[in-house]
Scaffold this active site. Sequence first.
Site, PDB file in Angstrom:
ATOM      1  N   CYS A 283       2.214   1.452  12.473  1.00  9.32           N
ATOM      2  CA  CYS A 283       3.467   2.152  12.217  1.00  9.32           C
ATOM      3  C   CYS A 283       4.036   2.799  13.468  1.00  9.32           C
ATOM      4  O   CYS A 283       5.192   3.190  13.496  1.00  9.32           O
ATOM      5  CB  CYS A 283       3.263   3.204  11.133  1.00  9.32           C
ATOM      6  SG  CYS A 283       2.646   2.509   9.596  1.00  9.32           S
TER       7      CYS A 283
ATOM      8  N   ASN B 102      -7.182   3.753   9.732  1.00 12.62           N
ATOM      9  CA  ASN B 102      -6.582   2.557  10.314  1.00 12.62           C
ATOM     10  C   ASN B 102      -6.521   2.582  11.835  1.00 12.62           C
ATOM     11  O   ASN B 102      -6.333   1.547  12.466  1.00 12.62           O
ATOM     12  CB  ASN B 102      -5.168   2.347   9.752  1.00 12.62           C
ATOM     13  CG  ASN B 102      -4.284   3.567   9.926  1.00 12.62           C
ATOM     14  OD1 ASN B 102      -4.652   4.669   9.534  1.00 12.62           O
ATOM     15  ND2 ASN B 102      -3.113   3.382  10.500  1.00 12.62           N
TER      16      ASN B 102
ATOM     17  N   THR C 141      11.771  -7.133 -11.268  1.00 11.07           N
ATOM     18  CA  THR C 141      11.147  -8.442 -11.442  1.00 11.07           C
ATOM     19  C   THR C 141       9.958  -8.596 -10.507  1.00 11.07           C
ATOM     20  O   THR C 141      10.046  -8.297  -9.315  1.00 11.07           O
ATOM     21  CB  THR C 141      12.174  -9.561 -11.165  1.00 11.07           C
ATOM     22  OG1 THR C 141      13.278  -9.397 -12.058  1.00 11.07           O
ATOM     23  CG2 THR C 141      11.542 -10.937 -11.367  1.00 11.07           C
TER      24      THR C 141
ATOM     25  N   GLN D 104      -7.406  -0.283   4.240  1.00 11.11           N
ATOM     26  CA  GLN D 104      -8.149  -0.929   5.327  1.00 11.11           C
ATOM     27  C   GLN D 104      -9.519  -1.448   4.894  1.00 11.11           C
ATOM     28  O   GLN D 104     -10.115  -2.269   5.598  1.00 11.11           O
ATOM     29  CB  GLN D 104      -8.324   0.047   6.503  1.00 11.11           C
ATOM     30  CG  GLN D 104      -7.047   0.326   7.268  1.00 11.11           C
ATOM     31  CD  GLN D 104      -6.512  -0.888   8.022  1.00 11.11           C
ATOM     32  OE1 GLN D 104      -7.249  -1.803   8.366  1.00 11.11           O
ATOM     33  NE2 GLN D 104      -5.212  -0.898   8.273  1.00 11.11           N
TER      34      GLN D 104
ATOM     35  N   GLY E 148       0.798  -1.213   0.000  1.00 11.50           N
ATOM     36  CA  GLY E 148       0.000   0.000   0.000  1.00 11.50           C
ATOM     37  C   GLY E 148       0.835   1.269   0.000  1.00 11.50           C
ATOM     38  O   GLY E 148       0.479   2.257  -0.647  1.00 11.50           O
ATOM     39  N   THR E 149       1.955   1.272   0.711  1.00 10.99           N
ATOM     40  CA  THR E 149       2.785   2.479   0.786  1.00 10.99           C
ATOM     41  C   THR E 149       3.330   2.857  -0.577  1.00 10.99           C
ATOM     42  O   THR E 149       3.286   4.031  -0.977  1.00 10.99           O
ATOM     43  CB  THR E 149       3.933   2.269   1.795  1.00 10.99           C
ATOM     44  OG1 THR E 149       3.376   2.135   3.105  1.00 10.99           O
ATOM     45  CG2 THR E 149       4.901   3.442   1.780  1.00 10.99           C
TER      46      THR E 149
ATOM     47  N   ALA F 154      -2.234  -6.901   0.216  1.00 16.45           N
ATOM     48  CA  ALA F 154      -2.755  -8.248   0.431  1.00 16.45           C
ATOM     49  C   ALA F 154      -2.766  -8.666   1.895  1.00 16.45           C
ATOM     50  O   ALA F 154      -3.670  -9.379   2.340  1.00 16.45           O
ATOM     51  CB  ALA F 154      -1.949  -9.258  -0.389  1.00 16.45           C
ATOM     52  N   HIS F 155      -1.779  -8.229   2.669  1.00 20.32           N
ATOM     53  CA  HIS F 155      -1.670  -8.724   4.047  1.00 20.32           C
ATOM     54  C   HIS F 155      -2.754  -8.176   4.969  1.00 20.32           C
ATOM     55  O   HIS F 155      -2.883  -8.611   6.106  1.00 20.32           O
ATOM     56  CB  HIS F 155      -0.274  -8.443   4.619  1.00 20.32           C
ATOM     57  CG  HIS F 155       0.000  -7.023   4.968  1.00 20.32           C
ATOM     58  ND1 HIS F 155       0.123  -6.591   6.279  1.00 20.32           N
ATOM     59  CD2 HIS F 155       0.184  -5.930   4.199  1.00 20.32           C
ATOM     60  CE1 HIS F 155       0.380  -5.299   6.288  1.00 20.32           C
ATOM     61  NE2 HIS F 155       0.423  -4.871   5.041  1.00 20.32           N
TER      62      HIS F 155
END
Length: 382
Positions: free
Chosen positions: A328, A150, A236, A178, A70-71, A199-200
Amino acid sequence: MKVYLDNAATTQLDPEVLEAMLPLMTEQFGNPSSIHSYGRAVRSSIERARKNIAAILNAAPAEIFFTSGGTEADNTAIRSSIETFGLQHAITSRIEHHAVLHTLEHLKKLGAIELSFVNLNAKGEVDLEHLEALLASKPRSLVSLMHGNNEIGNLLDLEAAGDICEKYDAIFHCDTVQTMGHYRHDLQKLKTNFIVGAAHKFNGPKGIGFLYVRPGIKINPFVHGGAQERNMRGGTENIYGIVGLAKALEIAYRDMDAHRTHIEGLKSRMIGKLKDGIEGVAFNGNSADLSKSLYTVLNVSLPPSDISDMLLFNLDIAGIAVSGGSACSSGTDIGSHVLNELRIDENRANVRFSFGKYNTEAEIDYAAETLIGLYKKESVSL
């Protein structure tokens, strides 16, 4: 008992996702940029994942670009749109994620943009009338506002914000980290130029995310170095991450209604137990209002106490993983910029509980009773 209630920070990998990823970690190891059969097989997996994600979000595959999370997706949308379109003004709020705030503040420091902050009320809700006033004075600005906060869980009215941005020809970037995988996003209907996913946050792997770019918006790449992602992101590809992301989003949409019912029940249960067990407990932002907040987040404000400074430590000792603010800020002495902006009493301890599909009622009961017990023990000692 071990209880994980920090799902807004990261979530447990779904076994179905791991199963989908494993072949890409073992026998399908080719470089997707290679033209031989090994590379072509992996390239096919990437494009199949892209197509599946686009179908879920009602977008076109060409509108989905894979990132490291996301960042990076936020940085790409913000920095690349400002550079590409020569935007000189940006609007955000003071309670955005640092991926947005720090990026915009850095660009302001460089002299690249003028930065304005939209007003918030005492609950942290965005003042949409002020947003319109800012855009009326400086149209064709970049607007960056998150869908779900968040820390306090506040939800932005995406449709209303999008209508205002469209009216003033603004570029609208929305951090949906979120809400992605927890709410349905129809990108044919939303008036956003950019949204993002990681994804996490919905039981997929770490280190992989995506950026959606609305058709008609062509921006310069943020990461240079190769022709990957249709010349939009060099390097890659994280192939097993990409496949895991697509599978996690598929599962999230497939089971979303059932998971939402389950998680909302857990959140309501926690609210009820804390209200009954701790006199003076309050809830930050709109987090206790199920209609105005993420159903996955509850930010609890606790009465002043001698145990406040050691509260998270004591919960951790009891096997309960929670956060004092955003992920964070965890493990640092820096207070939450979100709670500071809401002028929360610094003498009150604040705990963010964030729930996921693997949590149970028994875990909620244990966490609530442990927290209540800490306060009862402290009041007895006084």
